[in-house]
Design a protein around this motif. Structure first.
Motif, short mmCIF file in Angstrom:
data_model
loop_
_atom_site.label_atom_id
_atom_site.label_comp_id
_atom_site.label_asym_id
_atom_site.label_seq_id
_atom_site.Cartn_x
_atom_site.Cartn_y
_atom_site.Cartn_z
N ARG A 135 0.93 -1.17 -0.12
CA ARG A 135 0.19 0.00 -0.06
C ARG A 135 0.69 1.27 0.14
O ARG A 135 0.68 2.40 -0.71
N GLU A 136 1.94 1.32 0.80
CA GLU A 136 2.69 2.30 0.77
C GLU A 136 3.52 2.51 -0.49
O GLU A 136 3.81 3.71 -0.92
N ARG A 137 4.04 1.35 -0.96
CA ARG A 137 4.75 1.57 -2.17
C ARG A 137 3.79 2.14 -3.46
O ARG A 137 4.27 3.06 -4.14
N ASN A 138 2.50 1.48 -3.39
CA ASN A 138 1.62 1.99 -4.21
C ASN A 138 1.26 3.33 -4.31
O ASN A 138 1.09 4.22 -5.26
N LEU A 139 1.17 4.04 -2.94
CA LEU A 139 0.95 5.32 -2.90
C LEU A 139 2.19 6.25 -3.45
O LEU A 139 2.00 7.14 -3.86
N PHE A 140 3.39 5.82 -3.05
CA PHE A 140 4.71 6.38 -3.42
C PHE A 140 4.77 6.50 -4.91
O PHE A 140 4.99 7.66 -5.53
N VAL A 141 4.51 5.34 -5.62
CA VAL A 141 4.63 5.23 -7.12
C VAL A 141 3.66 6.19 -7.67
O VAL A 141 3.83 6.69 -8.68
#
Length: 185
Positions: A135-141
């Motif tokens: 979830r954090e990676r998707n937000l960042f990307v």
């Protein structure tokens, strides 16, 4: 059509390379350009410039991942177009704000054109992103690759705007710490 076949068309200077690129990656590149530019005509022009950029880059470039290659070209072209459009105007637009947010994590001499020299930085970015929860990676990307505005990110991820901003800031700080530990900042 497979990516290797499309690259071969570019290397053979076959105009079908552009048609096949547009068919396979046109919608992907257009979504990147739209998120950055927020104007349909500018986005379409940036995607057309992407195909021209690919035509001029191959040969000698032989991209291993055509999607990433086209995405990076589209993003660079779109950001350059946005900078020209906003030159002399107050404010920087959502995409430029996102780039400024991320700038503190990237060494000042980094550029896409020097990708051979920056392989370690790219490797470190990928390793850092892989270490993040999905979830954090998707937000960042979504913010820093696709250039989505914070309001859209918050809605997409079911967060309020301040929470989204806070999560992005914490992730950038962790990225900066990671790059410093790796000796890349």
């Amino acid at each position: 059509m497979e990516d290797k076949q499309i690259v071969s068309l570019y290397w053979a200077r076959d105009p079908q390379a552009i048609d096949r690129s547009q068919e396979k990656y046109g919608p992907y590149c257009l979504s990147i350009a739209r998120n950055i530019l927020r104007q349909e005509q500018d986005a379409e022009e940036s995607v057309n410039d992407t195909w021209l950029g690919a035509w001029n880059a191959m040969p000698p470039t032989h991209p291993q991942c055509l999607k990433a290659f086209f995405g990076a070209l589209t993003r660079r072209i779109s950001v350059d177009r946005l900078r020209r459009r906003l030159a002399g105007k107050r404010g920087g637009g959502e995409a430029l704000i996102a780039l400024e947010e991320l700038a503190e994590c990237i060494p000042s001499d980094w550029s896409m054109e020097k990708s051979v020299e920056n392989r370690e930085l790219i490797r470190a970015f990928n390793a850092f992103l892989s270490s993040l929860p999905p979830r954090e990676r998707n937000l960042f990307v979504a913010r820093y690759w696709y250039g989505l505005p914070v309001d859209e990110l918050a809605a997409k991820f079911g967060l309020n705007k301040n929470t989204a901003l806070s999560k992005l800031r914490r992730t950038r700080l962790r990225l900066l710490e990671y790059l410093e530990k790796e000796g890349l900042k």
